[in-house]
Design a protein around this motif. Sequence first.
Motif, PDB file in Angstrom:
ATOM      1  N   SER A 292      40.709  46.993  34.498  1.00  0.00           N
ATOM      2  CA  SER A 292      40.364  46.702  36.032  1.00  0.00           C
ATOM      3  C   SER A 292      38.848  47.104  36.205  1.00  0.00           C
ATOM      4  CB  SER A 292      41.308  45.456  36.371  1.00  0.00           C
ATOM      5  OG  SER A 292      40.927  44.854  37.119  1.00  0.00           O
ATOM      6  N   PRO A 293      37.881  45.850  37.075  1.00  0.00           N
ATOM      7  CA  PRO A 293      37.495  46.278  37.822  1.00  0.00           C
ATOM      8  C   PRO A 293      38.132  47.067  39.049  1.00  0.00           C
ATOM      9  CG  PRO A 293      36.447  44.240  36.838  1.00  0.00           C
ATOM     10  CD  PRO A 293      38.348  44.523  36.395  1.00  0.00           C
ATOM     11  N   VAL A 294      38.930  46.774  39.441  1.00  0.00           N
ATOM     12  CA  VAL A 294      39.731  46.462  41.005  1.00  0.00           C
ATOM     13  C   VAL A 294      40.385  47.940  40.706  1.00  0.00           C
ATOM     14  CG1 VAL A 294      42.054  45.929  40.885  1.00  0.00           C
ATOM     15  CG2 VAL A 294      41.172  45.336  42.998  1.00  0.00           C
ATOM     16  N   ASP A 312      38.025  35.481  42.927  1.00  0.00           N
ATOM     17  CA  ASP A 312      37.784  37.117  42.793  1.00  0.00           C
ATOM     18  C   ASP A 312      37.536  37.275  40.940  1.00  0.00           C
ATOM     19  OD1 ASP A 312      37.414  39.839  43.206  1.00  0.00           O
ATOM     20  OD2 ASP A 312      37.487  39.197  45.484  1.00  0.00           O
ATOM     21  N   ARG A 314      37.142  40.463  40.099  1.00  0.00           N
ATOM     22  CA  ARG A 314      37.718  41.746  40.227  1.00  0.00           C
ATOM     23  C   ARG A 314      39.829  41.271  39.534  1.00  0.00           C
ATOM     24  NH1 ARG A 314      36.627  44.765  45.927  1.00  0.00           N
ATOM     25  NH2 ARG A 314      37.207  42.119  46.399  1.00  0.00           N
ATOM     26  N   THR A 316      42.821  39.869  38.127  1.00  0.00           N
ATOM     27  CA  THR A 316      42.660  39.791  36.408  1.00  0.00           C
ATOM     28  C   THR A 316      44.009  38.808  36.207  1.00  0.00           C
ATOM     29  OG1 THR A 316      42.775  42.251  35.774  1.00  0.00           O
ATOM     30  CG2 THR A 316      40.551  40.800  35.513  1.00  0.00           C
TER      31      THR A 316
END
Length: 558
Positions: A292-294, A312, A314, A316
């Motif tokens: 996950s991007p975050v 957002d 980021r 998920t």
Amino acid sequence: MTRSGQEPEEGPGGRPGEEPRAEPHAASHKKPDEQPDEEGASLPVLLEAVLSVGSEPELHATLQHIVDSAAELCSARYGALGVVDPERARLTGLFTAGLTEAERAAIPRLPDESSGLLGVLISDPRPLVLDDLTQDPRAAGFPPGHPPPDFVRGDPHMRSFLGVPIRVHTEVFGNLCLTEKRGGGPFTDEDLALVRVLASQAGIAIGNARLYETARRRERWIDGAAAVTTTLLAGRPAADALMCVAERARLLADAAAGVVLQPTPEGGMEIVAASTHGDPGDLVGTAIAPGSPVLTQLLGGEPVFIEDSATDPRMTTHVRERFGPSMMLPLQSGGQLIGTLALPRARGGPPYDAVDRLLASQFASQAALALVLADAQHDREQLAVYEDRDRIARDLHDLVVQRLFATEMMLESTRRRAANSPSGDTVGDELSRAVDELDSTIQEVRTAIFALQQPPTDAPTAFRGRVLRETGGAAVLLGFQPSVHFTGAVDALLPDPVAGELLAALRTALAAAHRRSGVTSIAVKVDATPSRVRLTVADDGRTESGARGTSATWESAL
């Protein structure tokens, strides 16, 4: 007519701060002998307005006083004070005068920087005066429910507008706007001058109120961090400690939920504690999947600030739809990442400002330190328990076992001498039984010593400890503790496959003994030599034939 521009050093008539009018309006022409009287009449009202603006320490009350005083000072039917977020260049609050509660509630959202005259003042914070709102194209784009420029009560010709920025030091805090001057005329240069003076004094009052509010918020966060530290150091379990951090942070941040996430073995993060207004529902156990991007920021110990969790990219997780603004703060101390504290607000909730972020980040650091200290304190307490158990085990070994062994040797010597006496057979039998009992006692004490030396919460890995764990578990069902005797270096001699077979046989024998009636004692013996190992399980229960006492033996070559 429109009047807008930079603030001149000196306006018409030599009064500093006034702006020239693009076109003189008939309503603003005054006779020389009338001007001092009107100015004199406005002065007490202005002084009263300035005094009232600075009379409230609370920021919310101060802002409402400002807009009410401005509307009264300039005889405006409506007034509005929009609070500007300097980071996002948009309104975060709106205070009004002249609107009823129903009319105020009918406006579903605040104007943005691209719509309405409030938006114009956000993008270009300079004084602005309009004689007719309907003739200015920038007056379009009002939110649904907002009174349109020609909305009046009884007179369709009152469409005037006056707006000035409110600065706190060099920062634009908001914009003060007035519309529809009573009497039907436009706002005058004197109105503009009065409102600018009021805005200048309002900036000072707002600065003081912000300092007061920030101090109170900081005090609440500090008190909250101290309460969390006190609670954690009181020795609460780890799960309760994390819940304490989540709940206290949620209350302090006025968030919809407070959750603590911890890293998973797979490389993601999972919610392990959650606090909400009601039932946390499916929050606990929700995981952020690896990749996950975050996660890169979270696992790296960096804070993450989100405007809207639901939109957002980021975010998920499936629970993001119910939340809006959010802060995700690292719980780390001394380079050790314990987890992440997330504080999401409800959809449509107010965004977190810079003060919120700073105070919440400081709280997270303090809570992480408290968690580390609490864990260290728990370790010290456990170490003290282990040291005490080791001391007891040493005392048993050095004193009790040695004395029992010496007594056994003395009895054995006595038995041999008595064998040559006329009554030696009887005495020898009695001494033999005494020797056997002492030997059994020595084995029991050694088993107790070994059990004391094992950490109570850890699963044993040695064969001796695994046997004791099996018999200890059976004792809960049987109502008594089976006796266990070890002979030989069982831990060193038994390979893992043989140990697994014997443990399975021991479980089977204990289960069979539990099913028999009248069982009051069970004896487990493990005898190991370099060539073979033997497991014997005997009990005093009754078999199906009525016989009392059973015994089972398993033997394996090494």
